[in-house]
Design a protein around this motif. Structure first.
Motif, PDB file in Angstrom:
ATOM      1  N   PRO A 182      38.127  16.536 -71.295  1.00 19.34           N
ATOM      2  CA  PRO A 182      38.937  16.472 -70.068  1.00 19.34           C
ATOM      3  C   PRO A 182      38.260  17.076 -68.849  1.00 19.34           C
ATOM      4  CG  PRO A 182      40.326  17.024 -71.926  1.00 19.34           C
ATOM      5  CD  PRO A 182      38.918  17.028 -72.443  1.00 19.34           C
ATOM      6  N   MET A 183      37.628  18.250 -69.003  1.00 16.45           N
ATOM      7  CA  MET A 183      37.020  18.904 -67.854  1.00 16.45           C
ATOM      8  C   MET A 183      35.953  18.025 -67.215  1.00 16.45           C
ATOM      9  SD  MET A 183      35.133  22.613 -67.508  1.00 16.45           S
ATOM     10  CE  MET A 183      33.562  22.085 -68.213  1.00 16.45           C
ATOM     11  N   TYR A 184      35.106  17.410 -68.034  1.00 17.07           N
ATOM     12  CA  TYR A 184      34.035  16.584 -67.493  1.00 17.07           C
ATOM     13  C   TYR A 184      34.549  15.222 -67.026  1.00 17.07           C
ATOM     14  CZ  TYR A 184      30.959  20.192 -69.172  1.00 17.07           C
ATOM     15  OH  TYR A 184      30.352  21.409 -69.355  1.00 17.07           O
ATOM     16  N   PHE A 185      35.644  14.769 -67.585  1.00 21.72           N
ATOM     17  CA  PHE A 185      36.282  13.553 -67.080  1.00 21.72           C
ATOM     18  C   PHE A 185      36.754  13.780 -65.641  1.00 21.72           C
ATOM     19  CE2 PHE A 185      40.308  11.101 -66.571  1.00 21.72           C
ATOM     20  CZ  PHE A 185      39.761   9.831 -66.571  1.00 21.72           C
ATOM     21  N   PHE A 186      37.388  14.932 -65.385  1.00 18.58           N
ATOM     22  CA  PHE A 186      37.801  15.275 -64.026  1.00 18.58           C
ATOM     23  C   PHE A 186      36.584  15.444 -63.119  1.00 18.58           C
ATOM     24  CE2 PHE A 186      41.494  17.499 -66.322  1.00 18.58           C
ATOM     25  CZ  PHE A 186      42.240  16.332 -66.344  1.00 18.58           C
ATOM     26  N   LEU A 187      35.565  16.084 -63.663  1.00 19.38           N
ATOM     27  CA  LEU A 187      34.361  16.336 -62.869  1.00 19.38           C
ATOM     28  C   LEU A 187      33.671  15.031 -62.469  1.00 19.38           C
ATOM     29  CD1 LEU A 187      32.489  18.399 -61.643  1.00 19.38           C
ATOM     30  CD2 LEU A 187      31.349  18.632 -63.854  1.00 19.38           C
ATOM     31  N   SER A 188      33.722  14.036 -63.355  1.00 17.19           N
ATOM     32  CA  SER A 188      33.111  12.739 -63.026  1.00 17.19           C
ATOM     33  C   SER A 188      33.825  12.097 -61.835  1.00 17.19           C
ATOM     34  CB  SER A 188      33.136  11.816 -64.249  1.00 17.19           C
ATOM     35  OG  SER A 188      34.462  11.421 -64.574  1.00 17.19           O
ATOM     36  N   HIS A 189      35.135  12.214 -61.790  1.00 16.50           N
ATOM     37  CA  HIS A 189      35.873  11.648 -60.650  1.00 16.50           C
ATOM     38  C   HIS A 189      35.650  12.472 -59.391  1.00 16.50           C
ATOM     39  CE1 HIS A 189      38.293   8.303 -62.302  1.00 16.50           C
ATOM     40  NE2 HIS A 189      38.078   8.923 -63.443  1.00 16.50           N
ATOM     41  N   LEU A 190      35.477  13.782 -59.545  1.00 20.90           N
ATOM     42  CA  LEU A 190      35.147  14.619 -58.395  1.00 20.90           C
ATOM     43  C   LEU A 190      33.801  14.201 -57.814  1.00 20.90           C
ATOM     44  CD1 LEU A 190      36.096  17.147 -56.753  1.00 20.90           C
ATOM     45  CD2 LEU A 190      34.649  18.509 -58.280  1.00 20.90           C
ATOM     46  N   SER A 191      32.833  13.923 -58.675  1.00 20.42           N
ATOM     47  CA  SER A 191      31.515  13.466 -58.217  1.00 20.42           C
ATOM     48  C   SER A 191      31.610  12.103 -57.546  1.00 20.42           C
ATOM     49  CB  SER A 191      30.536  13.401 -59.394  1.00 20.42           C
ATOM     50  OG  SER A 191      30.183  14.689 -59.829  1.00 20.42           O
ATOM     51  N   LEU A 192      32.438  11.230 -58.098  1.00 20.73           N
ATOM     52  CA  LEU A 192      32.631   9.909 -57.495  1.00 20.73           C
ATOM     53  C   LEU A 192      33.243  10.041 -56.098  1.00 20.73           C
ATOM     54  CD1 LEU A 192      32.530   6.834 -57.802  1.00 20.73           C
ATOM     55  CD2 LEU A 192      34.792   6.940 -58.880  1.00 20.73           C
ATOM     56  N   MET A 193      34.222  10.942 -55.950  1.00 20.58           N
ATOM     57  CA  MET A 193      34.838  11.167 -54.640  1.00 20.58           C
ATOM     58  C   MET A 193      33.834  11.742 -53.652  1.00 20.58           C
ATOM     59  SD  MET A 193      38.436  12.814 -55.961  1.00 20.58           S
ATOM     60  CE  MET A 193      39.615  11.866 -56.928  1.00 20.58           C
ATOM     61  N   ASP A 194      33.021  12.702 -54.092  1.00 20.83           N
ATOM     62  CA  ASP A 194      32.018  13.299 -53.210  1.00 20.83           C
ATOM     63  C   ASP A 194      30.982  12.268 -52.787  1.00 20.83           C
ATOM     64  OD1 ASP A 194      32.995  15.888 -52.995  1.00 20.83           O
ATOM     65  OD2 ASP A 194      31.980  16.583 -54.802  1.00 20.83           O
TER      66      ASP A 194
END
Length: 315
Positions: free
Chosen positions: A59-71
């Protein structure tokens, strides 16, 4: 179509930018291009590592992947147009281009703010409810968290772009900013914008203070749990899992609240533009560095991938 459309669609907007016409322009412009390149490479690499390494499918890295996509999307919304205007020295953006930039910018900033807030809940569950973590943070819950972040961000973007683009702009078309920013654009409208200002402030309060309250509540409970831990090693491990998220939250919320939650009379264009650089350009560059250099699992995945590439090149 209404008389306002004839005024609003005549000519382009002029982006005054953060640069002045002096000898420092090329140096500052080159620095921003370097930051842009690092941000794009860092976020793309982090996305690649997360989706290619099975051990990072949590879950943590799933959220982080979307954070990277947004950035990644955020910095690509701002910098390419800055570069184009600087190279050609025309400083302009079309009416439609301005609306699209506002829409993407507000959507991405709103989505990122909500996601950062909900990521605090993930850290709370990991530390305070470790035995129930996989139940409380199931795949369905993860998709709901990410989906709601994107949905509310998109709604906020639509509201603001529709409101901003329906004002009549019949006077100066010089936007005192380096991108089409809603507050800077509304100053050019030849109409009463008080209702819009109230709507904008209300949206910002919800999109910033709501997730920020989740962060404060989650970390208050995390801190209580850490204090009650008997093992020093357990405390250090718990704090280490939160440090990267706290660093990202500080960067994002510190600058965003400074811009959007101050009374309008305290806004100074020069200060706003400098602060805006942090969450539109610097934060997308720093986030992947924060989450990679301070994270053993990401560094392990990177070393593993580099080892595979070196082995493949030697064959």
């Amino acid at each position: 179509m209404g008389p306002w459309l004839n005024h609003s669609t005549l000519g382009d907007f002029i982006l005054l930018g953060i640069f002045s016409h002096n000898q420092t322009d090329p140096v500052l412009f080159s620095a921003i291009l370097v930051v842009f390149a690092v941000a794009v490479a860092g976020n793309m690499l982090l996305l690649f590592l997360i989706y290619s390494d099975a051990q990072l499918h949590t879950p943590m890295y799933f959220f982080l992947s979307h954070l990277s996509l947004m950035d990644f999307a955020l910095i690509c919304t701002i910098v390419p147009k800055m570069a184009d205007n600087f190279i050609h020295d025309r400083k302009s953006i079309s009416f439609i281009g301005c609306g699209l930039q506002i829409g993407f910018f507000v959507t991405l900033v709103g989505s990122e703010g909500l996601l950062l807030g909900l990521m605090a809940y993930d850290r709370y569950v990991a530390i305070n409810r470790p035995l129930r973590y996989h139940v409380l943070m199931s795949q369905r819950v993860c998709f709901q968290i990410v989906g709601s972040s994107w949905a509310f961000g998109t709604l906020d973007g639509l509201i603001q772009v529709v409101a901003a683009m329906t004002f009549p702009y019949c006077g100066s078309r010089e936007v005192d900013h380096f991108f089409c920013e809603v507050l800077a654009l509304s100053k050019l409208a030849c109409a009463d914008t008080s209702l819009f200002d109230t709507l904008l402030f209300s949206c910002c309060v919800f999109m910033l203070l709501f997730p920020f309250s989740i962060i404060v509540a989650s970390y208050a409970k995390i801190l209580r749990a850490v204090i009650n831990m008997n093992s020093t090693q357990a405390r250090q491990k718990a704090l280490a899992t939160c440090s990267s998220h706290l660093a990202a939250v500080s960067l994002f919320y510190g600058t965003a609240m400074f811009i959007y939650l101050r009374p309008k009379r305290y806004h100074a264009p020069g200060h706003d533009k400098v602060v805006s650089l942090f969450y539109t350009i610097l934060t997308p560059m720093l986030n992947p560095l924060i989450y990679s250099l301070r994270n053993r699992e990401v560094m392990r995945a990177l070393r593993k991938r580099l080892s595979h590439w070196v082995t493949a090149c030697q064959k």
